[in-house]
Design a protein around this motif. Structure first.
Motif, PDB file in Angstrom:
ATOM      1  N   ARG A 290       0.859  -1.225   0.043  1.00 34.33           N
ATOM      2  CA  ARG A 290       0.203  -0.147   0.035  1.00 34.33           C
ATOM      3  C   ARG A 290       0.933   1.222   0.031  1.00 34.33           C
ATOM      4  N   GLU A 291       2.121   1.069   0.683  1.00 32.50           N
ATOM      5  CA  GLU A 291       2.793   2.454   0.994  1.00 32.50           C
ATOM      6  C   GLU A 291       3.866   2.626  -0.184  1.00 32.50           C
ATOM      7  N   ARG A 292       4.191   1.547  -0.971  1.00 30.99           N
ATOM      8  CA  ARG A 292       5.404   1.625  -1.953  1.00 30.99           C
ATOM      9  C   ARG A 292       4.789   2.077  -3.183  1.00 30.99           C
ATOM     10  N   VAL A 293       5.511   3.194  -3.465  1.00 31.80           N
ATOM     11  CA  VAL A 293       5.033   3.660  -4.787  1.00 31.80           C
ATOM     12  C   VAL A 293       6.004   3.573  -6.037  1.00 31.80           C
ATOM     13  N   GLN A 294       5.695   3.193  -6.909  1.00 33.91           N
ATOM     14  CA  GLN A 294       6.581   3.019  -8.185  1.00 33.91           C
ATOM     15  C   GLN A 294       5.864   3.200  -9.467  1.00 33.91           C
ATOM     16  N   PHE A 295       6.263   3.801 -10.465  1.00 35.43           N
ATOM     17  CA  PHE A 295       5.391   4.426 -11.554  1.00 35.43           C
ATOM     18  C   PHE A 295       4.317   5.234 -11.144  1.00 35.43           C
ATOM     19  N   GLY A 296       4.454   6.172 -10.153  1.00 34.72           N
ATOM     20  CA  GLY A 296       3.466   6.710  -9.753  1.00 34.72           C
ATOM     21  C   GLY A 296       2.425   6.124  -9.116  1.00 34.72           C
ATOM     22  N   GLN A 297       2.227   4.933  -8.705  1.00 40.46           N
ATOM     23  CA  GLN A 297       1.221   4.235  -8.294  1.00 40.46           C
ATOM     24  C   GLN A 297       1.719   3.293  -7.115  1.00 40.46           C
ATOM     25  N   PRO A 298       0.901   3.037  -6.061  1.00 35.58           N
ATOM     26  CA  PRO A 298       1.274   2.092  -4.951  1.00 35.58           C
ATOM     27  C   PRO A 298       1.514   0.771  -5.535  1.00 35.58           C
ATOM     28  N   ILE A 299       2.439   0.099  -5.421  1.00 37.83           N
ATOM     29  CA  ILE A 299       2.737  -1.499  -5.903  1.00 37.83           C
ATOM     30  C   ILE A 299       1.399  -2.231  -5.728  1.00 37.83           C
ATOM     31  N   ALA A 300       0.583  -1.838  -4.665  1.00 38.52           N
ATOM     32  CA  ALA A 300      -0.598  -2.702  -4.359  1.00 38.52           C
ATOM     33  C   ALA A 300      -1.509  -2.608  -5.460  1.00 38.52           C
ATOM     34  N   SER A 301      -1.481  -1.661  -6.463  1.00 44.24           N
ATOM     35  CA  SER A 301      -2.372  -1.497  -7.450  1.00 44.24           C
ATOM     36  C   SER A 301      -1.912  -2.570  -8.727  1.00 44.24           C
ATOM     37  N   TYR A 302      -0.789  -2.932  -8.636  1.00 38.25           N
ATOM     38  CA  TYR A 302      -0.320  -3.857  -9.693  1.00 38.25           C
ATOM     39  C   TYR A 302      -0.806  -5.351  -9.751  1.00 38.25           C
ATOM     40  N   GLN A 303      -1.342  -5.971 -10.829  1.00 34.21           N
ATOM     41  CA  GLN A 303      -1.859  -7.105 -10.708  1.00 34.21           C
ATOM     42  C   GLN A 303      -0.669  -8.196 -10.128  1.00 34.21           C
TER      43      GLN A 303
END
Ligand SMILES: Cc1cc2nc3c(=O)[nH]c(=O)nc-3n(C[C@H](O)[C@H](O)[C@H](O)COP(=O)(O)OP(=O)(O)OC[C@H]3O[C@@H](n4cnc5c(N)ncnc54)[C@H](O)[C@@H]3O)c2cc1C
Length: 380
Positions: free
Chosen positions: A266-279
């Motif tokens: 939830r906290e770690r952001v990469q490519f402008g989004q939290p990594i939790a958003s990646y499938q």
């Protein structure tokens, strides 16, 4: 199936969680560094009654059944593994012998002090040539007058360094095979009992593992635990229950890993989004959550069967095997989700990645659990 814990167990579980958060977590890094659980923490655990979890109330314990023990083990598994081992092993395979097979006199002599944490128990079965082949013992107990003379060496014995009492298996009649193995309660202070140094391990920092040597140890007649020749059978019964509860500890560790992985994602952001958003990350989290759920159902099912007096040999083996392997996958994914940070010393996921490897080895390796499950399945 829903896991419904009785209210007193739910309350105890919450108390243990609070104790672990407040007393154990702050000491985690120092236990990792020193490989010792501090005496002050042990004393607080004594005050809380943690050493008496499974000892009947009439002997000063809390008297948890297997389901209750599993509920507490889940909490122990969520934090420092050295502390979890000290409490979990003592209140599991190490006191179970006296509780299940002890005479009234043995119970009265040892259980109150074991419940108070003044005597730490230790389960001593393994020898250099007798690991998975646990009946291949060389330790012998030979009759001597009304007592016995014990000789042999046990290896990899958990809690041995602080132990006051060993439940040790020895051959009393070689001609009878497994029916010639007996269990003995061996007091640490007896002449001829020597404990080796703490083994340096991959993980489990703070948990002590050592060899125990018995050299011409004179045991009184009442050191025999249970019937002569029943030692191996009683060890297997102890290990069956131990496997269900170890599975619960694995679930506890996996649940903490899942929490840590979710928080980080939830906290770690990469490519402008939290990594939790990646499938790719979400599917790892989904797999851990699903497998953890399955493992918990297996663990509590085996525990409930044991509490009903059923043998549950196959179910306990399945629970231990599935939970241990599920934990390995959960630890691997949690490290992956943390990226480079997951590889750094001082991170809980890195610590658990090392700690969790033991689950697939002790109290019967994964291969031995598969052998048990296959044998029981093929029997029909
Ligand atoms: C940290 C730690 C704590 C421990 N604590 C205790 C304790 O408190 N008390 C105690 O008595 N023991 C304890 N043990 C011992 C533990 O239970 C054994 O290490 C375990 O049972 C495996 O035995 P082994 O190490 O001799 O391996 P081995 O039996 O030599 O096994 C080596 C490999 O061969 C495989 N293998 C063996 N036989 C078969 C087979 N028939 N089919 C397929 N594969 C097989 C195994 O699965 C494993 O992969 C502890 C061990 C460790 C590492």
């Amino acid at each position: 199936m829903e896991i419904v814990l009785p209210e007193p167990v739910q309350m105890l579980k919450q108390e243990v969680r609070r104790f672990i958060q407040q007393e154990v977590e702050p000491l985690n890094n120092s236990i990792e560094e020193t490989d010792e659980v501090p005496e002050a923490l042990i004393n607080k655990a004594k005050d809380m009654g943690l050493f008496g979890l499974t000892i009947p109330e009439e002997y000063g314990g809390i008297g948890l059944n297997t389901v209750g023990k599993c509920a507490v083990e889940e909490e122990l598994g969520r934090s420092n593994y050295g502390f979890a081992t000290l409490i979990g092993n003592h209140t599991g395979i190490s006191t179970m012998g006296v509780v299940a097979f002890g005479s009234e006199a043995q119970k009265e002599k040892y259980l109150p002090a074991m419940a108070a944490g003044d005597i730490i128990g230790s389960f001593a079965l393994t020898e250099a040539q007798a690991g998975s082949d646990a009946a291949n013992l060389r330790t012998t107990a030979v009759r001597d007058g009304d007592g016995w003379i014990l000789n042999g060496e046990k290896i990899f014995i958990t809690n041995a360094r602080g132990a006051g009492l060993f439940n040790a298996m020895a051959v009393t009649d070689k001609s009878k095979g497994v029916k010639g193995i007996s269990a003995f309660l061996v007091e640490r202070g007896l002449p001829g009992v020597t404990v080796g140094p703490n083994e340096s391990k991959m993980g489990m920092r703070g948990a002590h593992t050592a060899s125990v040597t018995f050299q011409d140890v004179r045991l009184p007649a009442d050191a025999l635990l249970g019937q002569e020749g029943q030692g191996y059978v009683s060890a297997l019964k102890i290990l069956t229950k131990g496997r269900a509860t170890l599975g619960a500890r694995a679930c506890g560790m996996a649940s903490r890993l899942l929490d840590l992985a979710c928080d980080y994602a939830r906290e770690r952001v990469q490519f402008g989004q939290p990594i939790a958003s990646y499938q790719g990350i979400r599917w790892m989290i989904a797999d851990v959550a699903m497998e953890l759920h399955a493992a918990r159902l297996m663990v509590f099912n085996a525990a409930a069967m044991l509490d009903r007096g059923e043998k549950a040999i196959k179910e306990a083996a399945m629970a231990k095997l599935f939970a241990s392997e599920m934990l390995g996958r959960a630890a691997d994914k949690a490290v992956q989700i943390h990226g480079g940070m997951g590889y750094m010393r001082g991170m809980m996921v890195e610590q658990f990645y090392r700690d969790c490897r033991i689950f697939r080895i002790y109290e019967g390796t994964s291969e031995i659990q598969r052998n048990i499950i296959a044998a029981r399945t093929l029997e029909g």
